[in-house]
Design an enzyme around this catalytic site. Structure first.
Site, mmCIF file in Angstrom:
data_model
loop_
_atom_site.group_PDB
_atom_site.id
_atom_site.type_symbol
_atom_site.label_atom_id
_atom_site.label_comp_id
_atom_site.label_asym_id
_atom_site.label_seq_id
_atom_site.Cartn_x
_atom_site.Cartn_y
_atom_site.Cartn_z
ATOM 1 N N ARG A 65 0.830 -1.211 0.000
ATOM 2 C CA ARG A 65 0.000 0.000 0.000
ATOM 3 C C ARG A 65 0.864 1.260 0.000
ATOM 4 N NH1 ARG A 65 -3.606 -0.010 4.851
ATOM 5 N NH2 ARG A 65 -1.792 -1.033 5.739
ATOM 6 N N ASN B 285 -6.320 -2.460 2.321
ATOM 7 C CA ASN B 285 -6.330 -3.916 2.424
ATOM 8 C C ASN B 285 -7.772 -4.390 2.456
ATOM 9 O OD1 ASN B 285 -3.536 -4.242 2.568
ATOM 10 N ND2 ASN B 285 -3.509 -4.136 4.791
#
Length: 92
Positions: free
Chosen positions: A18, A36
């Site tokens: 990320r 996520n």
């Protein structure tokens, strides 16, 4: 201006994936978010010019150095009205 929703599977959580997406998107001027997903995937919504979004999708196949990407799926999405910039969101 295009918007893509991208789902990335493999070893993509807990490996800086990320953060890689945020840095890449911010560097290229994209807006959107990354988070996520409880099933182990990473979900991305990216908006910008078509070529830049396409380059992000291509880059998602590699991602962060510790990631092991197995599959990337991307499709056109409605542009959600959002603040400028690219952010990391909580797990969905």
């Amino acid at each position: 201006m295009g918007t893509q929703r991208i789902m990335v599977s493999g070893r993509v959580q807990g490996v800086g994936y990320r953060d890689w997406v945020v840095r890449t998107a911010q560097r290229t001027g994209l807006t959107g978010w990354v988070r996520n997903v409880k099933d182990g995937r990473v979900e991305i919504l990216a908006s910008g010019d078509d070529e830049t979004v396409a380059k992000l999708v291509e880059g998602c196949h590699q991602g962060s150095p510790l990631a092991r990407v197995e599959h990337v799926e991307a499709w056109a999405a409605d542009d959600e009205k959002q603040a400028k910039g690219f952010t990391k969101r909580f797990t969905a």
